[in-house]
Write a protein that holds these residues in place. Sequence first.
Motif, mmCIF file in Angstrom:
data_model
loop_
_atom_site.group_PDB
_atom_site.id
_atom_site.type_symbol
_atom_site.label_atom_id
_atom_site.label_comp_id
_atom_site.label_asym_id
_atom_site.label_seq_id
_atom_site.Cartn_x
_atom_site.Cartn_y
_atom_site.Cartn_z
ATOM 1 N N ILE A 48 0.839 -1.206 0.000
ATOM 2 C CA ILE A 48 0.000 0.000 0.000
ATOM 3 C C ILE A 48 0.870 1.251 0.000
ATOM 4 O O ILE A 48 0.595 2.224 -0.720
ATOM 5 N N ILE A 49 1.949 1.246 0.787
ATOM 6 C CA ILE A 49 2.865 2.401 0.811
ATOM 7 C C ILE A 49 3.493 2.596 -0.566
ATOM 8 O O ILE A 49 3.532 3.721 -1.092
ATOM 9 N N VAL A 50 3.992 1.503 -1.161
ATOM 10 C CA VAL A 50 4.640 1.601 -2.479
ATOM 11 C C VAL A 50 3.647 2.068 -3.537
ATOM 12 O O VAL A 50 3.952 2.951 -4.360
ATOM 13 N N LEU A 51 2.460 1.489 -3.524
ATOM 14 C CA LEU A 51 1.448 1.814 -4.539
ATOM 15 C C LEU A 51 1.020 3.275 -4.462
ATOM 16 O O LEU A 51 0.969 3.978 -5.484
ATOM 17 N N THR A 52 0.715 3.749 -3.263
ATOM 18 C CA THR A 52 0.295 5.153 -3.133
ATOM 19 C C THR A 52 1.455 6.103 -3.412
ATOM 20 O O THR A 52 1.241 7.219 -3.892
ATOM 21 N N ALA A 53 2.688 5.658 -3.143
ATOM 22 C CA ALA A 53 3.860 6.481 -3.472
ATOM 23 C C ALA A 53 3.974 6.662 -4.984
ATOM 24 O O ALA A 53 4.195 7.774 -5.481
ATOM 25 N N ILE A 54 3.808 5.554 -5.736
ATOM 26 C CA ILE A 54 3.892 5.625 -7.200
ATOM 27 C C ILE A 54 2.762 6.486 -7.756
ATOM 28 O O ILE A 54 2.981 7.356 -8.610
ATOM 29 N N THR A 55 1.544 6.262 -7.274
ATOM 30 C CA THR A 55 0.390 7.007 -7.781
ATOM 31 C C THR A 55 0.516 8.489 -7.485
ATOM 32 O O THR A 55 0.299 9.332 -8.369
ATOM 33 N N SER A 56 0.885 8.843 -6.264
ATOM 34 C CA SER A 56 1.022 10.262 -5.925
ATOM 35 C C SER A 56 2.200 10.879 -6.669
ATOM 36 O O SER A 56 2.150 12.059 -7.046
ATOM 37 N N ALA A 57 3.261 10.092 -6.923
ATOM 38 C CA ALA A 57 4.398 10.607 -7.701
ATOM 39 C C ALA A 57 3.962 10.975 -9.109
ATOM 40 O O ALA A 57 4.347 12.026 -9.647
ATOM 41 N N ILE A 58 3.133 10.114 -9.718
ATOM 42 C CA ILE A 58 2.624 10.397 -11.064
ATOM 43 C C ILE A 58 1.723 11.630 -11.053
ATOM 44 O O ILE A 58 1.816 12.497 -11.937
ATOM 45 N N LEU A 59 0.856 11.718 -10.063
ATOM 46 C CA LEU A 59 -0.036 12.873 -9.948
ATOM 47 C C LEU A 59 0.753 14.158 -9.783
ATOM 48 O O LEU A 59 0.492 15.162 -10.459
ATOM 49 N N VAL A 60 1.738 14.128 -8.887
ATOM 50 C CA VAL A 60 2.531 15.336 -8.618
ATOM 51 C C VAL A 60 3.376 15.713 -9.831
ATOM 52 O O VAL A 60 3.432 16.884 -10.230
ATOM 53 N N PHE A 61 4.043 14.716 -10.448
ATOM 54 C CA PHE A 61 4.869 15.022 -11.616
ATOM 55 C C PHE A 61 4.031 15.590 -12.751
ATOM 56 O O PHE A 61 4.458 16.536 -13.431
ATOM 57 N N SER A 62 2.845 15.013 -12.976
ATOM 58 C CA SER A 62 1.962 15.522 -14.037
ATOM 59 C C SER A 62 1.584 16.971 -13.777
ATOM 60 O O SER A 62 1.606 17.811 -14.690
ATOM 61 N N ALA A 63 1.247 17.275 -12.521
ATOM 62 C CA ALA A 63 0.890 18.645 -12.164
ATOM 63 C C ALA A 63 2.078 19.579 -12.351
ATOM 64 O O ALA A 63 1.950 20.693 -12.876
ATOM 65 N N VAL A 64 3.266 19.111 -11.955
ATOM 66 C CA VAL A 64 4.471 19.951 -12.028
ATOM 67 C C VAL A 64 4.872 20.208 -13.476
ATOM 68 O O VAL A 64 5.180 21.346 -13.853
ATOM 69 N N ILE A 65 4.870 19.153 -14.317
ATOM 70 C CA ILE A 65 5.330 19.322 -15.700
ATOM 71 C C ILE A 65 4.384 20.218 -16.495
ATOM 72 O O ILE A 65 4.815 21.086 -17.266
ATOM 73 N N LEU A 66 3.074 20.045 -16.289
ATOM 74 C CA LEU A 66 2.112 20.890 -16.991
ATOM 75 C C LEU A 66 2.192 22.331 -16.489
ATOM 76 O O LEU A 66 2.171 23.272 -17.284
ATOM 77 N N ASN A 67 2.305 22.502 -15.175
ATOM 78 C CA ASN A 67 2.404 23.855 -14.620
ATOM 79 C C ASN A 67 3.693 24.537 -15.061
ATOM 80 O O ASN A 67 3.729 25.753 -15.251
#
Length: 794
Positions: free
Chosen positions: A438-457
């Motif tokens: 669960i820790i690994v999975l949510t880490a990967i998912t939140s990393a993708i969410l954050v990176f997507s937000a950062v790259i677009l911004n």
Amino acid sequence: MYAILTLCFAHIKKRKIQNVLLAILIMLSTLLLATSVTIIMNTSNIFEKTHHDSNGAHQILTMGKDIHNPITVNNWWQEQQGVTASNLIPYRNLSGFTANGVKTPNLYLFMMNTPKTPFTIDRLLFSEGENQDYPTEGTIWIPTSMASTSNISLGDAIEFNSGENAFTLSVSGIVVDLPYGGPFTTNARIWMNDSDYHKQFDTMIGSEQYMMALRFDDYQQSANYWIEFEKFLNGPYLESKMEYESIAGFYLIINKIIGFLMVAFGIAMLFISLFIIGFSISDAILTNYKTIGVIKSLGLTSRKISATYVLQFGLLSVFSIIPGLIASTVLSRVIIESSLSYLKAGKHLTIIQDFRIIILLAVIILVIVILTAFIYSNKARHVEPVQAIKYGMSEFANNKVNRRLNNSNRLSNLVNLPVQLQVGIKNITKNMKSSILIIVLTAITSAILVFSAVILNSFISIKQNTSAMGYDSSHVVVTVINDATFSKQQFEQFLRSDERIKNHAWLDQFTGVLPNGPNQPLNINVDTIEGSFDDAGYETFSGRNPVNKNEIAIGINVAKALHKNIGDIVEVYIEGKQHHLIVTGIYQSIANMSYSARISADVIKVYNSTYSASKQSMINLVDETLSAQIVDDLNNNFNSSVSAVTQQTLLDGVFKQVVAVFILPLSVIVILFIAVTFIIIFSVSRINVRKESGTYGIFKSIGMTSNTIRWSITSGILFLSALGTIFGIFIGVKVIPVALQSILLEYGLLELPLAINWPVSIGLSLLSILAACLGCWLSTRIIAKTSPRILLVD
């Protein structure tokens, strides 16, 4: 065999929801990996096909009459065996245009006198419009890049301003123009009818320029031709030259990044799927430990028991991989059509689906799944019938469970936490593997969410990082469009008298030639400033910008090609004049892929004492919010000679298409991983609830409500997912951008400058927590639906 099939289908029927969710995971892994393979495979193939269909140029030469004689140069290349050279195409330069009532000042135009088509090389491919020998009088052909970014369609009228007069031509063709039609371009070739060309430009002040294209039978031999050509010239070629790598580069960069991300995240999803398969098999063996012991005591071998799990997950994979492959063909086409739209000659791009590679990928995924199932199912070999019947597990595991329960009880009593939290903690500590997942999975998912937000911004807010991208960070940019009517003295007097203006500088561009290149001389763009690079907002990541007449700053790819560092001397030809300059700084720039340099205007004045830069002025204001007001004032006062725009307008014209292309694939990846987080945690929580059904039955029998138990379990998931999200934010901001460096360095960026909107990034990362908690909450509905007696019996 009958016993194996019976047990296999019994496992599938018993855990329908879990097996369906696992099948979805394998399908999504296949979807991402197959899509990424198709994108990567087609990105280069589509460009190469377009280059082949157009008999595309490997090099584009542009010349005036001041340094080399264009006719002499063209004649030499026409005589070479193994090289196809185009005829000279005359052109004149303009800046900006107006279409559909919208002024676009930041596109620099080559107004071409169109020869009769088809050209020998570097042919134009029609995306829209009738393929004619040349534009009819009163019409033009424009590149797909210009049509797309400015929303221009066939029949639209475009107004051009030569400074001396304005004229309007209508669009009769939209063409794929490879050298000047890619993403990030600030140039465009406008193909005119011969009569229109002479009518508008014969009386225009300034000299005519020429362009020619070269195509080599063997591009690898181009350096040898250039050695002979320079012998013919008795020195290096000192004017502008565009290489094949520069032509191809920016068509490929976006899809390379998209492909990299989809491969990385697809592999991550596949590993998660494999973990879940292993987790499911381990849980199935533990849950059915007593049953397996009985079956083994009746004579069924460990190998046959293992085969039931291998067959089960093999069948699930087959029925999951096929729809994943089918869906990938649709998704990959949508992404490729969007990101390579500039290469579209006709209604659709010709996308290659290499079924051999796709089938190979499917086989690899199937083999990996079967191998994983085989490895984990081997645990059934260690089942001892006597221990299985007595304990429902091995004797060692039974002792281990008892010790863990005693330790968790002591921990709960020591901390003296509320009962609800104690239940949550026990759920975490008793199921460590699922907790780590669960820790690994949510880490990967939140990393993708954050990176997507950062790259677009970062692209949306590119103004914050213009200096780090190699651009200036001035507030207003003014381009001189008519030298004849422009008075630099009056213009500067206007600037000095305006209290809103803080400072300004003048920028000019020359072609520089570095004769000591690795294979052949490097032809680069040289930015020349009259004023201060620092005031204009240009940055270096090492050293400083040049100030004196013996100094130069160079792009990182120039430094890399020449093996130069700060303090070294470089030999460079500018306007045909040789200079030996000291390197004072090294910088990164996506413009020209860092094949560029910076010098002060004093370098030009060494051989031309009357030189005064007057092409482009960069203006900084005391208050940036007044930029639009200043632009209006400058355009009103100097309407016939200059075009003023805000820096934001220039940046939007270059980067808005990048944002549009990135949104689709990033959105798909984000949605898939949020869905995967929900699916996996639903499945894992359901397994854990079934394992602890007796415990929860006891809790209910002593008075705890179903919702209290469910909230207790969910609170543990909340803690784990929050911990994973914290790691994910770090990965999304720090780790993934570093992983992209190998791609970005090729395009002139040592590191990707980021603009982080922390509230948005953190807010999006919380979606992984929401998906995790929702998956857990829904999976525990079985507790509310089942009576304590049945739970105890289970």
